[in-house]
Write a protein that holds these residues in place. Structure first.
Motif, PDB file in Angstrom:
ATOM      1  N   SER A 279       0.850  -1.194   0.000  1.00 44.87           N
ATOM      2  CA  SER A 279       0.000   0.000   0.000  1.00 44.87           C
ATOM      3  C   SER A 279       0.885   1.244   0.000  1.00 44.87           C
ATOM      4  O   SER A 279       2.017   1.212   0.481  1.00 44.87           O
TER       5      SER A 279
ATOM      6  N   ASP B  45      -8.889   5.876  -2.984  1.00 42.83           N
ATOM      7  CA  ASP B  45      -8.818   4.773  -2.011  1.00 42.83           C
ATOM      8  C   ASP B  45      -9.493   3.516  -2.544  1.00 42.83           C
ATOM      9  O   ASP B  45      -9.054   2.397  -2.276  1.00 42.83           O
ATOM     10  N   LYS B  46     -10.565   3.701  -3.298  1.00 46.55           N
ATOM     11  CA  LYS B  46     -11.327   2.557  -3.813  1.00 46.55           C
ATOM     12  C   LYS B  46     -10.592   1.852  -4.946  1.00 46.55           C
ATOM     13  O   LYS B  46     -10.629   0.626  -5.047  1.00 46.55           O
TER      14      LYS B  46
ATOM     15  N   ARG C  51      -4.285   0.909  -4.129  1.00 43.27           N
ATOM     16  CA  ARG C  51      -3.877   0.420  -2.816  1.00 43.27           C
ATOM     17  C   ARG C  51      -3.217   1.563  -2.039  1.00 43.27           C
ATOM     18  O   ARG C  51      -2.040   1.852  -2.234  1.00 43.27           O
ATOM     19  N   THR C  52      -3.987   2.202  -1.195  1.00 41.68           N
ATOM     20  CA  THR C  52      -3.500   3.390  -0.491  1.00 41.68           C
ATOM     21  C   THR C  52      -3.254   3.104   0.982  1.00 41.68           C
ATOM     22  O   THR C  52      -3.988   2.349   1.615  1.00 41.68           O
TER      23      THR C  52
ATOM     24  N   LYS D  77      -2.785   4.820   4.916  1.00 42.73           N
ATOM     25  CA  LYS D  77      -3.491   5.889   5.626  1.00 42.73           C
ATOM     26  C   LYS D  77      -2.535   7.049   5.947  1.00 42.73           C
ATOM     27  O   LYS D  77      -2.340   7.430   7.084  1.00 42.73           O
TER      28      LYS D  77
END
Length: 380
Positions: A50, A126-127, A130-131, A133
């Motif tokens: 991510s 985000d959807k 792959r992020t 936080k």
């Protein structure tokens, strides 16, 4: 010839950062927006990884310098690989940053653009990607001021703010300072101006610096630059790399300066310093990264200099966990056994290391020489 062309195209998408261009139809804005998205190198191959996200306002001219610096610094592991998203605002930036003349808060299209970033763009990224936080926002003059409104939210969307000569709205400096002073979440704030900046902006941003310097909050990480002989526009090229270096200073691999100033002078053990460094990276940025071979080597050098041989035992176990296919762990354990008088176990670990992949200056020839030396010294 076709095979060569296909191979070239495949290699290029694997080696270089990938940029996508999209047009988003916004329900909030009732308008379409052009978006640029740079994905990290090998994004498609690292399916379990991510990435932090950079949202770049004024993406029509700020996206490329931000994306280029992110790609460069992440290539050398001075920052984590990241997704960079630019929002083009040609002909729309004044309305996008519009605020009420009485409340000095976003209004009309400014309020809509504020919601577009938070309720449409970020959730979409985000959807679909792959992020991690950890999100950073970047802006210049009007957009740099505007992005500070996110700090006034109870739960800010962004952890990092790169302010390039912000043209702060009235009362916003005080509001931001109050919010940062009371914030219970970690926040990174970079502010840049220059001696040849617009005079009013230079004075305003120096005043903001004096205000932010007074904040006493251990979760607030603040950095300021007043570049010599840079204009309102050229300061951007100097501010972006400085911001990246500042925000991700703890993330960087150990270098000679950190080794001399911090590793060798640590109050704990060198092994503990290494573990603490990576725990801090995880805590600050929400990223769990593999301990770098470079950092293992620096810690091993410190152990050799100090002759604190017992620390090799824990270091060897950690290296075996982090790099099981490399000879690091076995070599460190071999050094531990060799220096604490257990020649038999030392030779076994050197033999184990010989069967594994080389790492840094650790080679198979070096392992063979170590084995032969033990045989001579101890009569095996």
């Amino acid at each position: 010839m076709k095979k060569l062309t296909l191979l070239f195209l495949f290699i290029s998408t694997s080696i270089f950062a990938q940029t996508e261009y999209k047009v988003l139809q916004s329900e909030t804005l009732q308008d379409s927006r052009q978006i640029k998205i740079q994905l990290p190198r090998n994004y498609n191959n690292n399916t379990e990884k991510s990435y932090p996200v950079f949202i770049v306002l004024d993406g029509d001219y700020l996206f490329e310098p931000v994306a280029g610096n992110v790609d460069y610094y992440s290539y050398w592991e001075d920052m984590p690989e990241s997704i960079v998203v630019g929002v083009n605002e040609v002909g729309k930036r004044r309305k996008d940053t519009e605020y009420d003349k009485e409340t000095f808060l976003p209004t009309k299209q400014g309020a809509e653009f504020f919601e577009f970033i938070g309720l449409e763009l970020l959730p979409l990224i985000d959807k679909n990607y792959r992020t991690a936080k950890f999100a950073i926002i970047v802006g210049h003059d009007l957009t740099a001021s505007f992005m500070n409104y996110y700090l006034l939210k109870e739960d800010p969307l962004f952890k990092g703010y790169i302010n390039l000569s912000p043209d702060y709205a009235p009362n916003l400096k005080e509001r931001v300072a109050d919010a940062l002073n009371a914030s219970e979440s970690k926040t990174w704030y970079y502010l840049a101006t220059s001696t040849d900046d617009v005079e009013s902006l230079n004075e305003s941003n120096k005043q903001m610096n004096e205000l932010l310097k007074t904040i006493d909050n251990e979760k607030f990480y603040y950095y300021f630059d007043n570049f010599e002989e840079a204009t309102h526009y050229s300061l951007v090229g100097r501010g972006i790399p400085k911001a990246i270096e500042s925000i991700f200073s703890i993330y960087r691999p150990i270098n000679q300066k950190e080794y001399e100033d911090q590793v060798l002078t640590t109050k704990g053990t060198y092994y503990e310093y290494l573990v603490d460094k990576y725990e801090t990276v995880s805590e600050l940025y929400g990223l769990d990264i593999q301990v770098r071979i470079n950092d293992f080597i620096y810690i091993a050098d410190a152990i050799e200099i100090s002759k604190e041989w017992d620390q090799y035992k824990d270091l060897g176990k950690l290296a075996n966990d982090e790099h099981p296919n490399k000879m690091l762990g076995s070599y460190f354990l071999a050094r531990y056994y060799e220096e604490t008088g257990n020649a038999k176990k030392a030779m076994k670990e050197y033999q184990n290391a010989f069967a594994l992949e080389e790492a840094s200056y650790l080679t198979k020839d070096m392992m063979l020489k170590r084995i032969e030396q033990i045989k001579q010294d101890f009569g095996y």
